[in-house]
Design an enzyme around this catalytic site. Structure first.
Site, mmCIF file in Angstrom:
data_model
loop_
_atom_site.group_PDB
_atom_site.id
_atom_site.type_symbol
_atom_site.label_atom_id
_atom_site.label_comp_id
_atom_site.label_asym_id
_atom_site.label_seq_id
_atom_site.Cartn_x
_atom_site.Cartn_y
_atom_site.Cartn_z
ATOM 1 N N GLY A 21 0.780 -1.246 0.000
ATOM 2 C CA GLY A 21 0.000 0.000 0.000
ATOM 3 C C GLY A 21 0.806 1.289 0.000
ATOM 4 C CG ASP A 68 3.476 -7.949 15.889
ATOM 5 O OD1 ASP A 68 3.125 -6.755 16.090
ATOM 6 O OD2 ASP A 68 2.674 -8.892 15.962
ATOM 7 C CE1 TYR A 150 -9.564 7.285 12.260
ATOM 8 C CE2 TYR A 150 -10.480 7.350 10.037
ATOM 9 C CZ TYR A 150 -9.779 6.683 11.034
ATOM 10 O OH TYR A 150 -9.321 5.410 10.810
#
Ligand code: HXC
Ligand code: NAP
Length: 293
Positions: A21, A68, A150
């Site tokens: 992405g 992670d 937001y």
């Protein structure tokens, strides 16, 4: 119209979530502009394939490191490995994220922890691991965090993400002041909708939702990945050294349209506008004394 090819020459930039992405788009742009790019996320196979493809497309060096970001020890090991393999690190892009679109009462505490862990804790762990090294070495550094529009006003149905991104924005502004005097700048980008598999398959899986999402954007289209990648390249470069603690929105005006109390009026027909005008002019005339009218 383009930056010159040496904008990020010799810079080493770590991008979390850099295998897919927006993270990958930023990585490709940084590579084209001369940087060495470290991409870090959970799925090693995705990272390996992305690194191979990115180098085949643009040359340069991409270092994949599985990590992670919810695990502070894994983050420490990833940053140590990036630093050792590349002879130091100059910049960090906190881009890794998780998001769940759901009525909040449907979320378990594990769902909440999952999103807060990736977005809020992950961004702080990565920033701290690098910031401590930069400060100890007396080295300059740049942190760029990818938040959302937001992050400031919140959003229904993505509450853990909204809370986490607000925290990342607060971290950005706080550290800009705390670490700015020591050569570390922190900024954020708030993207509107950009078509990525990770976000759109999870959050806008139904094409009718997508049409509605695009209708809300004044420029009537989604963002192009290169538009965001160029903004990120600028914010990681020496062209923007005086920008510190800011959050740049790149959303085609979507956020402002939502904020304007009268923005809904864009849906009125010209007959409705004419009726509104006649009624408003009539009201003005009625309000005046006979002599004024
Ligand atoms: C309710 C859900 C759920 C859903 C998962 N859970 N999906 N609950 N509704 N749709 C619950 C699970 O049941 C579980 O709780 C808990 O969340 C953790 O789920 P796991 O699958 O075990 O977690 P994990 O494998 O860590 O996955 C994390 C994730 C996943 C966030 C849930 O979506 C993910 O990996 N996302 C990464 C990529 C991503 O989200 N990209 C989009 C970023 S876009 P229980 O209680 O059952 O154990 C973005 C902004 C977009 O951030 C802005 C607008 C376009
Ligand atoms: P994406 O492709 O799903 O990117 C998310 C990335 O985060 C993936 O590469 C994923 O890789 C990584 N990641 C998830 N959990 C992780 C973990 N625990 N540790 C390390 N890495 C992890 O979605 P995207 O659209 O490109 O999103 C990129 C950023 O843009 C996010 O911060 C998102 O909030 C923001 N954003 C996107 C949009 C949009 O419209 N696309 C809008 C506003 C903001 P692994 O699965 O391999 O871990």
């Amino acid at each position: 119209m383009s930056f010159t090819g040496d904008l990020l020459k010799s810079r080493v930039i770590v991008i979390t979530g850099g295998g897919t992405g927006l993270g990958r788009a930023m990585g490709e742009r940084f590579l084209q502009l001369g940087a060495t790019v470290v991409i870090a996320s959970r799925r090693d196979a995705v990272l390996q394939a992305a690194a191979t493809e990115m180098m085949a497309l643009h040359g340069g060096r991409v270092v994949p490191i599985a990590c992670d970001v919810r695990d502070p020890e894994a983050v420490e090991a990833m940053i140590e490995s990036a630093w050792t393999q590349c002879g130091g690190v100059d910049g960090l892009v906190n881009n890794a994220a998780g998001n769940i679109a759901a009525p909040t009462e449907r979320l378990s505490h594990r769902a909440v922890d999952s999103v807060l862990g990736i977005v809020l804790h992950g961004s702080i762990y990565c920033t701290l691991a690098l910031g401590k090294r930069w400060l100890a070495a007396g080295r300059k550094g740049r942190v760029l965090s990818i938040v959302t529009t937001y992050a400031e006003g919140g959003s229904a149905y993505v509450v853990p993400s909204a809370a986490a991104k607000a925290g990342v924005l607060a971290m950005t502004r706080s550290l800009a002041v705390e670490w700015g005097p020591r050569g570390i700048t922190c900024n954020a980008i708030a993207p509107g909708p950009f078509p990525t598999k990770g976000a759109w398959e999870r959050l806008l899986p139904d094409p009718s939702l997508l049409t509605e999402a695009i209708d809300r954007i004044p420029v009537r289209r989604a963002g192009e990945l290169l538009e965001l990648a160029n903004l990120a390249a600028f914010l990681m470069s020496d062209l923007s050294l005086y920008i510190n603690g800011d959050c740049i929105t790149i959303d085609g005006g979507e956020k402002l349209k939502g904020a304007g109390q009268f923005s809904w009026m864009g849906s009125l027909t010209s007959a409705q506008w004419a009726a509104l005008e006649a009624s408003a002019r009539g009201a003005t005339t009625k309000d005046r004394s006979p002599r004024e009218a």
